[in-house]
Design a protein around this motif. Sequence first.
Motif, mmCIF file in Angstrom:
data_model
loop_
_atom_site.group_PDB
_atom_site.id
_atom_site.type_symbol
_atom_site.label_atom_id
_atom_site.label_comp_id
_atom_site.label_asym_id
_atom_site.label_seq_id
_atom_site.Cartn_x
_atom_site.Cartn_y
_atom_site.Cartn_z
ATOM 1 N N TYR A 153 0.858 -1.129 -0.031
ATOM 2 C CA TYR A 153 -0.072 0.046 0.025
ATOM 3 C C TYR A 153 0.718 1.185 -0.004
ATOM 4 O O TYR A 153 0.677 2.259 -0.794
ATOM 5 C CB TYR A 153 -1.000 0.084 1.110
ATOM 6 C CG TYR A 153 -1.427 1.417 1.513
ATOM 7 C CD1 TYR A 153 -2.645 1.737 0.453
ATOM 8 C CD2 TYR A 153 -1.275 2.111 2.430
ATOM 9 C CE1 TYR A 153 -3.332 2.827 0.439
ATOM 10 C CE2 TYR A 153 -2.024 3.333 2.524
ATOM 11 C CZ TYR A 153 -2.928 3.946 1.575
ATOM 12 O OH TYR A 153 -3.757 4.938 1.640
ATOM 13 N N VAL A 154 1.772 1.189 0.884
ATOM 14 C CA VAL A 154 2.805 2.545 0.905
ATOM 15 C C VAL A 154 3.431 2.632 -0.276
ATOM 16 O O VAL A 154 3.523 3.816 -0.705
ATOM 17 C CB VAL A 154 3.683 2.254 2.284
ATOM 18 C CG1 VAL A 154 4.652 3.547 2.255
ATOM 19 C CG2 VAL A 154 2.741 2.343 3.270
ATOM 20 N N ARG A 155 4.027 1.724 -0.989
ATOM 21 C CA ARG A 155 4.757 1.836 -2.397
ATOM 22 C C ARG A 155 3.791 2.318 -3.420
ATOM 23 O O ARG A 155 4.193 3.240 -4.037
ATOM 24 C CB ARG A 155 5.536 0.522 -2.543
ATOM 25 C CG ARG A 155 6.769 0.177 -1.795
ATOM 26 C CD ARG A 155 7.540 -1.103 -2.259
ATOM 27 N NE ARG A 155 6.795 -2.164 -1.875
ATOM 28 C CZ ARG A 155 6.186 -2.950 -2.882
ATOM 29 N NH1 ARG A 155 6.204 -2.542 -4.009
ATOM 30 N NH2 ARG A 155 5.503 -4.215 -2.316
ATOM 31 N N GLN A 156 2.590 1.500 -3.474
ATOM 32 C CA GLN A 156 1.721 2.008 -4.740
ATOM 33 C C GLN A 156 0.886 2.999 -4.312
ATOM 34 O O GLN A 156 0.805 3.857 -5.301
ATOM 35 C CB GLN A 156 0.813 0.643 -4.839
ATOM 36 C CG GLN A 156 1.689 -0.701 -5.260
ATOM 37 C CD GLN A 156 2.292 -0.494 -6.870
ATOM 38 O OE1 GLN A 156 1.759 -0.092 -7.480
ATOM 39 N NE2 GLN A 156 3.334 -1.179 -6.540
ATOM 40 N N TYR A 157 0.632 3.509 -3.161
ATOM 41 C CA TYR A 157 -0.490 4.597 -3.074
ATOM 42 C C TYR A 157 0.190 5.762 -2.572
ATOM 43 O O TYR A 157 -0.427 6.903 -2.483
ATOM 44 C CB TYR A 157 -1.721 4.132 -2.277
ATOM 45 C CG TYR A 157 -2.496 3.330 -3.119
ATOM 46 C CD1 TYR A 157 -3.572 3.559 -3.806
ATOM 47 C CD2 TYR A 157 -2.083 1.870 -3.108
ATOM 48 C CE1 TYR A 157 -4.246 2.652 -4.582
ATOM 49 C CE2 TYR A 157 -2.784 0.777 -3.696
ATOM 50 C CZ TYR A 157 -3.941 1.353 -4.601
ATOM 51 O OH TYR A 157 -4.673 0.451 -5.071
ATOM 52 N N GLN A 158 1.324 5.770 -1.985
ATOM 53 C CA GLN A 158 2.108 6.884 -1.404
ATOM 54 C C GLN A 158 1.256 7.880 -0.483
ATOM 55 O O GLN A 158 1.058 8.942 -0.713
ATOM 56 C CB GLN A 158 2.676 7.787 -2.826
ATOM 57 C CG GLN A 158 3.885 7.089 -3.358
ATOM 58 C CD GLN A 158 5.180 6.969 -2.587
ATOM 59 O OE1 GLN A 158 5.531 7.835 -2.020
ATOM 60 N NE2 GLN A 158 5.726 5.713 -2.471
ATOM 61 N N PRO A 159 0.782 7.350 0.603
ATOM 62 C CA PRO A 159 -0.028 8.065 1.543
ATOM 63 C C PRO A 159 0.546 8.967 2.382
ATOM 64 O O PRO A 159 0.010 9.249 3.524
ATOM 65 C CB PRO A 159 -0.758 7.085 2.104
ATOM 66 C CG PRO A 159 0.240 5.796 2.622
ATOM 67 C CD PRO A 159 1.398 5.942 1.165
ATOM 68 N N LEU A 160 1.667 9.859 2.029
ATOM 69 C CA LEU A 160 2.217 10.888 2.669
ATOM 70 C C LEU A 160 1.504 12.204 2.783
ATOM 71 O O LEU A 160 1.835 12.826 3.929
ATOM 72 C CB LEU A 160 3.548 11.181 2.170
ATOM 73 C CG LEU A 160 4.435 9.739 1.587
ATOM 74 C CD1 LEU A 160 5.805 10.356 1.433
ATOM 75 C CD2 LEU A 160 4.699 9.041 3.003
ATOM 76 N N ASP A 161 0.425 12.278 2.316
ATOM 77 C CA ASP A 161 -0.349 13.291 2.457
ATOM 78 C C ASP A 161 -1.600 13.268 3.261
ATOM 79 O O ASP A 161 -2.648 13.934 3.293
ATOM 80 C CB ASP A 161 -0.777 14.100 1.018
ATOM 81 C CG ASP A 161 -1.680 13.133 0.368
ATOM 82 O OD1 ASP A 161 -1.494 11.826 0.363
ATOM 83 O OD2 ASP A 161 -2.300 13.714 -0.576
ATOM 84 N N LYS A 162 -1.537 12.086 3.926
ATOM 85 C CA LYS A 162 -3.005 11.633 4.624
ATOM 86 C C LYS A 162 -2.582 11.569 6.252
ATOM 87 O O LYS A 162 -1.506 10.790 6.351
ATOM 88 C CB LYS A 162 -3.627 10.297 3.945
ATOM 89 C CG LYS A 162 -3.927 10.651 2.457
ATOM 90 C CD LYS A 162 -4.335 9.229 1.943
ATOM 91 C CE LYS A 162 -5.001 9.349 0.513
ATOM 92 N NZ LYS A 162 -3.843 9.887 -0.536
ATOM 93 N N ALA A 163 -3.458 11.966 6.971
ATOM 94 C CA ALA A 163 -3.167 11.605 8.420
ATOM 95 C C ALA A 163 -3.383 10.175 8.635
ATOM 96 O O ALA A 163 -4.127 9.383 8.301
ATOM 97 C CB ALA A 163 -4.345 12.464 9.081
ATOM 98 N N GLY A 164 -2.592 9.692 9.499
ATOM 99 C CA GLY A 164 -2.440 8.238 9.908
ATOM 100 C C GLY A 164 -1.858 7.374 8.840
ATOM 101 O O GLY A 164 -1.901 6.114 8.805
#
Length: 208
Positions: A153-164
Motif C-alpha cells: 500500500y505505501v509503495r503503490q499509493y504513497q499516502p504521505l499526504d494523509k493523516a495516519g
Amino acid sequence: MPLSAPDTASLSSPARPRLVLASNSPRRRQLLTELGLTYEIRLREVDESFPPHLVRAEVAEYLAAHKASAYAPDLAPDELVITADTIVCLDDDVLNKPANEAEAVQMLQRLQGRAHDVYTGVCLLHGDGRRVVFSDQTRVYFRALSLAEIDHYVRQYQPLDKAGAYGAQDWIGMVAVTRLEGSYFNVMGLPLHRVWEELEKLGAVGVE
C-alpha cells in the motif's frame, strides 16, 4: 385608498456568501463538488503545530480555526472560508501525516488489528465576522495486516499526504477497514452532514 405594492427588494432573501475552500486536499474538493457547491480555492502556508496540552478533537478544532485566522484579513464581507483538519488518534497519540515511507509503514503497523478514531475539525469563517468551529468523530476498525500488505500500500499509493498514513477510499480501506462507527465522509476529510447543517444556519446553502 389603494394598497401599495410590496417592496420586492426588501422581501428578497439576502445573497448567499461566496464560498472559499482553503484546502489543498483533492478529497475535500471532491466532496464539496459532489455536494453541489460552487467554491473558490485559496491556498497559503499555515503552521500546523499545536499546543501539547490539547487532545483528540481539541487538536482538530484548534488547527481548523488556526488555519481560518490566516485568511481572515483578506476575506471580503460577502465571502465565507471553509478550513478543515483531519487527524488520526490511536488512544491519545495523534498520528498526523507521515514524513516518509518508513514512518508511513510504522503508523500502519500501529493501526493494524486495532480500532482508532478519526477527528475532522472544521471552521466556517464569514467575512462579516461570524465564526463556527466544530468537529466530528468516526471510529475505524482495522483487521490485522501483513507487513507485505502494508508495504504494498505505501509503495503503490504513497499516502504521505494523509493523516495516519492511509485513505479510507484507497485500496487499504477496501481490504483492511472492517467497520466504521460514524461518518465515512468524515474519514475522507469533511463531515458533510455537519458542514451542510452549519452552512445552512449561516445562510450559505439551501435547496429550492
